[in-house]
Write an enzyme that holds these catalytic residues in place. Structure first.
Site, PDB file in Angstrom:
ATOM      1  N   TRP A 276       0.701  -1.390   0.038  1.00 37.66           N
ATOM      2  CA  TRP A 276       0.191  -0.090  -0.040  1.00 37.66           C
ATOM      3  C   TRP A 276       0.905   1.187   0.033  1.00 37.66           C
ATOM      4  CZ3 TRP A 276      -0.371   4.245   3.433  1.00 37.66           C
ATOM      5  CH2 TRP A 276      -1.483   4.823   3.287  1.00 37.66           C
ATOM      6  N   HIS A 277       1.925   1.102   0.662  1.00 37.26           N
ATOM      7  CA  HIS A 277       2.861   2.300   0.890  1.00 37.26           C
ATOM      8  C   HIS A 277       3.627   2.793  -0.717  1.00 37.26           C
ATOM      9  CE1 HIS A 277       2.275   1.761   5.163  1.00 37.26           C
ATOM     10  NE2 HIS A 277       2.667   3.105   5.195  1.00 37.26           N
ATOM     11  N   GLY A 278       3.656   1.955  -1.406  1.00 32.12           N
ATOM     12  CA  GLY A 278       4.380   2.146  -2.570  1.00 32.12           C
ATOM     13  C   GLY A 278       4.770   1.115  -3.441  1.00 32.12           C
TER      14      GLY A 278
END
Length: 428
Positions: A276-278
C-alpha cells in the site's frame, strides 16, 4: 480531480443501490463494482510501472531481454487515502452497519474533506459522515485544543522531522563511505524523521478539523513507547492498521481460525500494508519484516500482552519495560532502513556495513559535524512525549502557556525552512 469525482459518484450510487437491493447476488455485484473500480484505479496509477518493470527484470534474470516501454504515470495526490475511505463506506453499507446518505454534498465532502485528504487519517464514514449533518456551534475550548494540536504538529514537522532529514539524506546518500556510528545515527534519525513528519501531519489535520467543529480519529498514540511490535501497530498509523484489521484481516478469519491460517493472515496483512505504501520492493520487505517480528508474539499468544500505557502508574519505567521498549525500537528502526532506502540492494548494503565495520568514531559529513543540537532536540521531544503520554498532546496540564510559548520559540528559531521538505506521506 476527475478520479476523486468518479470515485465519489460511483460509491454514492452504489451505496444507495445497496440500501434498496435485497437480492444477495445483486448486492455482491454492486460491492464488486466498487471494489473493482477503486482498487483498479489505485492499482493502475500506483503499480502499473512497478509490475511492468518487475516482469522485465524477471525475464532478464533468465537471459531474455525485453523492451517494453512504460508510461510515466503521475500518482494522483491522496489516492491511497481517499480510495480506502470510500471503500470503507461501501463495505459498511454492504454489511448493513451504516445507512447510506442521500445527501450527495455531505458524501462528497466526506470523501474530499481537505484537512486529511492527502495523508489521512483514513476516516470511517460511521465517524465523520454524520458530523456533516449536525449543526456546528463554535466552541472556544475545542478551538483552543485544535490550535494546540496544530502547534505541536508544526513542531514535530519543522523542528524534529526536517532537522533530522538534513542528516538522514546526507547519510543515506553516502552510506558506502561512513562508519557504523554514522549509519546507526542515520537509521535513528530517520525513525524520528518519519514519526515527526507523519504524526505531525496527523496532528495538524486533526487540529484543523477541530477548528471547524469536526472530530477526526486519533492516528498516533506514542508508538515509540511500545513494548513489542504488536503494541507498536496499535499505536502507529492507527487509521490504516485498523482499516486492514476490519476489512481484510477479520474477513480472512482473523484470529478465530487455525494457527497456520493466523500466521498466513498476518503475513497477508503486513505484505499488503507494505505494498500500500508504494510500488517498490523495499516497502514489501519492510512489511515482511514486521510480519516476522509479529509472528513469535502470535505463536506465544503475547500479541495482546501490552494493552495499557507503559509505566501507567509511575514516572520511570521498570528495567524490563525499558529493555522491551529498546528492543522494539531497534527492530522498528532496522525495518525503517528498507522503508527509506532507494531500493532493496541499497538497504541490504546499508545494514551489512552497519553490522560489519564496527567503527564508532565521530565523523564529519559534508553538511557539518553531528550537531549536538539535534540530539538535544530529540531528547527534549522524547521527554515531552513521555511525561504527556497519557494525554493527547503536551499542552495539557500544568504550566500550559509556558510550554506553548517555549515550543513556538523553538519553531521560529530552530525550524528548518530552507529545504522546502514535503511531508513524506504525500508520495503515497
Amino acid at each position: 480531480m476527475i478520479l476523486i469525482a468518479l470515485s465519489t459518484g460511483i460509491d454514492y450510487v452504489v451505496g444507495l443501490k445497496l440500501q434498496s437491493e435485497t437480492v444477495k447476488k445483486k448486492r455482491n455485484y454492486l460491492l464488486a463494482l466498487s471494489l473493482i473500480f477503486n482498487l483498479g484505479m489505485l492499482g493502475f496509477f500506483k503499480y502499473y510501472n512497478f509490475f511492468v518493470e518487475s516482469w522485465i527484470d524477471a525475464w532478464a534474470m533468465s537471459g531474455v531481454k525485453m523492451h517494453v516501454s512504460t508510461m510515466q504515470i503521475v500518482l494522483p495526490v491522496g489516492i491511497s487515502f481517499y480510495t480506502f475511505q470510500t471503500l470503507s463506506y461501501t463495505i459498511d453499507v454492504y454489511r448493513k452497519k451504516l445507512t447510506p446518505t442521500k445527501n450527495f454534498i455531505n458524501f462528497a465532502t466526506f470523501v474530499a474533506f481537505f484537512p486529511q485528504l492527502v495523508a489521512g487519517p483514513i476516516e470511517r464514514a460511521t465517524n465523520l459522515l454524520p458530523q456533516f449533518s449536525v449543526k456546528r456551534i463554535f466552541n472556544l475550548e475545542r478551538a483552543k485544543s485544535g490550535i494546540h494540536l496544530i502547534i505541536w504538529g508544526l513542531f514535530k514537522k519543522i523542528v524534529i522531522a526536517d532537522s533530522c532529514a538534513t542528516y538522514v539524506n546526507a547519510i543515506f546518500d553516502n552510506y558506502q563511505e561512513v562508519n557504523t556510528l554514522t549509519l546507526l545515527m542515520g537509521a535513528v534519525y530517520f525513525a524520528f524523521q518519519i514519526y515527526g513528519d507523519f504524526s505531525g501531519y496527523s496532528d495538524i489535520a486533526i487540529g484543523t478539523a477541530r477548528l471547524f467543529g469536526f472530530e477526526l480519529m486519533q492516528n498516533f498514540n506514542y508508538p515509540y513507547f511500545s513494548r513489542d511490535v504488536a503494541e507498536f501497530w496499535r499505536r502507529w498509523h492507527i487509521s490504516l492498521s485498523t482499516w486492514f484489521r476490519d476489512y481484510l484481516y477479520i474477513p480472512l478469519g482473523g484470529s478465530r481460525t487455525t494457527k497456520n491460517k493466523q500466521i498466513r493472515n498476518v503475513f497477508i496483512i503486513f505484505l499488503v500494508s507494505g505494498f500500500w505504501h508504494g510500488a517498490n520492493w523495499t516497502f514489501i520487505i519492510w512489511g515482511a519484516l514486521h510480519a516476522l517480528f509479529f509472528i513469535p508474539l502470535l505463536i506465544g499468544k503475547k500479541n495482546r500482552k501490552n494493552i495499557n500505557q507503559v509505566s501507567e502508574n509511575g514516572v520511570i519505567p521498570s528495567f524490563r519495560e525499558f529493555m522491551d521498549m529498546l528492543i522494539t525500537f531497534t527492530l522498528v528502526t532496522l525495518a525503517w532502513v528498507f522503508f527509506r532506502a532507494d531500493n532493496s540492494t541499497v538497504a541490504c548494503h546499508y545494514i551489512k556495513r552497519l553490522v560489519s565495520n564496527l567503527n564508532f568514531n565521530i565523523e564529519y559529513l559534508s553538511i557539518e559535524r553531528y550537531s549536538i543540537e539535534i540530539l538535544v532536540l530529540i531528547g527534549i521531544f522524547i521527554l515531552f512525549e513521555w511525561f504527556h503520554k497519557h494525554v493527547e498532546h503536551p499542552f495539557l496540564g500544568r504550566v500550559k502557556w509556558l510550554k506553548i510559548v517555549g515550543v513556538i520559540i523553538m519553531i521560529l528559531t530552530l525550524g528548518v525552512y530552507s529545504n522546502h521538505l514535503e511531508f513524506i506521506y504525500f508520495q503515497f
